[in-house]
Design an enzyme around this catalytic site. Structure first.
Site, PDB file in Angstrom:
ATOM      1  N   GLU A  74       8.232   4.069 -64.717  1.00 46.48           N
ATOM      2  CA  GLU A  74       7.306   3.625 -63.674  1.00 46.48           C
ATOM      3  C   GLU A  74       5.881   3.519 -64.240  1.00 46.48           C
ATOM      4  OE1 GLU A  74       8.193   7.010 -61.026  1.00 46.48           O
ATOM      5  OE2 GLU A  74       6.109   7.659 -61.279  1.00 46.48           O
ATOM      6  N   GLY A 101      14.524  24.498 -55.788  1.00 49.11           N
ATOM      7  CA  GLY A 101      13.220  25.169 -55.827  1.00 49.11           C
ATOM      8  C   GLY A 101      12.579  25.065 -54.453  1.00 49.11           C
ATOM      9  N   ARG A 102      11.247  25.122 -54.449  1.00 51.81           N
ATOM     10  CA  ARG A 102      10.537  25.108 -53.167  1.00 51.81           C
ATOM     11  C   ARG A 102      10.847  23.860 -52.344  1.00 51.81           C
ATOM     12  NH1 ARG A 102       6.868  25.967 -56.980  1.00 51.81           N
ATOM     13  NH2 ARG A 102       5.861  27.997 -57.189  1.00 51.81           N
ATOM     14  N   ILE A 103      10.802  22.683 -53.006  1.00 50.70           N
ATOM     15  CA  ILE A 103      10.983  21.437 -52.253  1.00 50.70           C
ATOM     16  C   ILE A 103      12.437  21.315 -51.777  1.00 50.70           C
ATOM     17  CG2 ILE A 103      10.822  18.914 -52.344  1.00 50.70           C
ATOM     18  CD1 ILE A 103       8.558  19.280 -54.440  1.00 50.70           C
ATOM     19  N   ILE A 110      13.472  12.026 -55.282  1.00 56.81           N
ATOM     20  CA  ILE A 110      12.025  12.241 -55.119  1.00 56.81           C
ATOM     21  C   ILE A 110      11.511  13.123 -56.246  1.00 56.81           C
ATOM     22  CG2 ILE A 110      11.820  11.927 -52.620  1.00 56.81           C
ATOM     23  CD1 ILE A 110      12.083  15.011 -52.367  1.00 56.81           C
ATOM     24  N   ALA A 111      12.322  13.286 -57.302  1.00 50.26           N
ATOM     25  CA  ALA A 111      11.951  14.244 -58.354  1.00 50.26           C
ATOM     26  C   ALA A 111      11.178  13.557 -59.477  1.00 50.26           C
ATOM     27  CB  ALA A 111      13.199  14.944 -58.873  1.00 50.26           C
ATOM     28  N   ARG A 112      11.871  12.892 -60.365  1.00 45.83           N
ATOM     29  CA  ARG A 112      11.244  12.192 -61.480  1.00 45.83           C
ATOM     30  C   ARG A 112      12.132  11.040 -61.909  1.00 45.83           C
ATOM     31  NH1 ARG A 112       7.107  14.018 -60.672  1.00 45.83           N
ATOM     32  NH2 ARG A 112       5.605  15.084 -61.998  1.00 45.83           N
ATOM     33  N   ARG A 144      20.387  25.324 -61.383  1.00 43.90           N
ATOM     34  CA  ARG A 144      20.648  26.064 -62.623  1.00 43.90           C
ATOM     35  C   ARG A 144      20.997  27.509 -62.311  1.00 43.90           C
ATOM     36  NH1 ARG A 144      15.636  25.279 -66.301  1.00 43.90           N
ATOM     37  NH2 ARG A 144      14.929  25.993 -64.290  1.00 43.90           N
ATOM     38  N   HIS A 162       6.135   6.256 -55.806  1.00 45.38           N
ATOM     39  CA  HIS A 162       5.804   7.641 -56.163  1.00 45.38           C
ATOM     40  C   HIS A 162       4.722   8.196 -55.234  1.00 45.38           C
ATOM     41  CE1 HIS A 162       5.941  10.671 -59.715  1.00 45.38           C
ATOM     42  NE2 HIS A 162       5.690  11.286 -58.578  1.00 45.38           N
ATOM     43  N   ILE A 163       5.077   8.270 -53.942  1.00 42.49           N
ATOM     44  CA  ILE A 163       4.111   8.720 -52.937  1.00 42.49           C
ATOM     45  C   ILE A 163       4.561  10.015 -52.263  1.00 42.49           C
ATOM     46  CG2 ILE A 163       3.093   6.455 -52.457  1.00 42.49           C
ATOM     47  CD1 ILE A 163       4.992   6.283 -49.983  1.00 42.49           C
ATOM     48  N   GLY A 164       5.420  10.782 -52.938  1.00 47.40           N
ATOM     49  CA  GLY A 164       5.954  12.003 -52.326  1.00 47.40           C
ATOM     50  C   GLY A 164       4.881  12.922 -51.770  1.00 47.40           C
TER      51      GLY A 164
HETATM   52  C1  GLV Z   1       4.441  14.583 -58.236  1.00 47.95           C
HETATM   53  O1  GLV Z   1       5.330  13.905 -58.642  1.00 47.95           O
HETATM   54  C2  GLV Z   1       4.151  15.906 -58.705  1.00 47.95           C
HETATM   55  O2  GLV Z   1       4.794  16.358 -59.665  1.00 47.95           O
HETATM   56  O3  GLV Z   1       3.256  16.542 -58.145  1.00 47.95           O
END
Ligand code: GLV
Length: 333
Positions: free
Chosen positions: A274, A161-163, A243-245, A184, A292-294
């Site tokens: 978390e 996706g975007r990220i 960095i997702a979930r 996907r 969780h500081i993305g």
């Molecule tokens: C951070 O994890 C978000 O989903 O914005």
């Protein structure tokens, strides 16, 4: 007699947010805030939602059928996050409640953190820092804290996706990396060319990449998408970044793989359960851990908060939200 002013809609702000965003919301709504800034237990959240038309959520508040059944006046839940796995969207749609998220505004900032974790893991930055602070650095050695190269290596991105695309650009343009991805659905050819990425199957990605970055949304389908079997496919020199979930990686299996040297290193910003972190991960030296500081820069967090606020104002005041997730509920009575 002066005409009575029409009453403003009432909303709940589930966690503390920037004062400037509070002020903006207070201009449009009767606002109930959360001065203690702790996640309310579900019963408490339901109680505070009575009489509210909207709620500003931050990603930790579970919005599902059981909660919605207790809050018949609720019309919108505006998440200050791009991920919305805290929303049961079908249940919200069934209840006629709009969900909104905060896409776009955090893309580059989150990609930056993905790269920071990749660099830190592959080049053993955190390990080196701990080593130095512990007073263990007393000489040069040819093999002291040797890691893996990032430049010129193969970057595998799971989720495009975007990220994912922002990470691909950094890898290809900034570090001369060969970029492969799995998603996907495959990107159109022009989009693949724009980010210099080649589509491959998931197993090929895991076998070939020197560095694997996970950017897939969490859903039951992506639960433990990386477990013992997937880690076994990766190179022993590889790094893994999430960095997702939390829940996309089986954290216990990852800790076992790191301990056994089945992969070289990992960088994790998100964790199963978390803010608890699996104790075996805490015991591994070859993993870099961040809480969780993305999206955590001042401009980006402000942009996310303003977007969530603008969704509330857009929908409850003007009838038009900016980033609706289930727009089919709009226009229903
Ligand atoms: C951070 O994890 C978000 O989903 O914005």
């Amino acid at each position: 007699m002066p005409a009575s002013r029409p009453s403003k809609p009432a909303i709940l702000i589930a966690r503390a947010i920037f004062p400037e965003v509070m002020d903006k919301l207070a201009r449009h709504f009767e606002v109930e805030a959360n001065p203690a800034d702790a996640l309310w237990p579900r019963a408490e959240l339901a109680r505070r939602l009575q009489g509210k038309q909207g709620v500003f959520t931050t990603g930790g508040e579970r919005i599902d059928a059981a909660l919605l059944a207790q809050c018949p006046g609720l019309r919108i839940c505006a998440n200050m996050a791009v991920g919305y796995n805290n929303f049961d969207l079908p249940a919200m749609t069934a209840a006629g409640v709009l969900g909104t998220n905060a896409p776009g505004v955090l893309t580059e900032t989150t990609a930056d953190l993905g790269f920071a974790l990749l660099m830190a893991a592959a080049r053993r930055v955190a390990e080196g820092e701990h080593y130095l602070r512990a007073g263990r650095w007393d000489r040069w050695a040819y093999d002291m804290l040797v890691g893996q190269d990032v430049h010129g290596s193969t970057l595998g991105i799971l989720g495009m996706g975007r990220i994912g695309q922002a990470i691909a650009r950094r890898g290809a343009l900034g570090f001369g990396m060969k970029v492969i991805y799995h998603n996907r659905s495959r990107l159109p050819a022009e989009a693949e060319a724009e980010v210099s990425a080649r589509y491959v199957g998931k197993d090929e990605l895991l076998r070939t990449a020197d560095h694997v970055v996970l950017v897939v949304p969490y859903s039951p389908a992506s639960h433990h998408a990386i477990g013992a079997a997937e880690l076994a496919l990766m190179k022993p020199t590889a790094t893994l970044v999430n960095i997702a979930r939390g829940g996309i990686v089986d954290d216990a299996a990852l800790a076992a793989a790191l301990r056994a040297g089945r992969i070289a290193a990992a960088g994790l910003d998100v964790f199963e359960g978390e803010p608890q972190v699996h104790p075996d991960l805490l015991a591994c030296a070859n993993v870099v851990l961040t809480p969780h500081i993305g999206s955590a820069t001042v401009p980006t967090r402000k942009a996310m908060a303003h977007l969530a606020a603008d969704n509330l104002i857009g929908y409850l005041v003007h009838g038009q939200p900016l980033t609706p997730l289930n727009p089919e509920v709009m226009g229903r009575a």
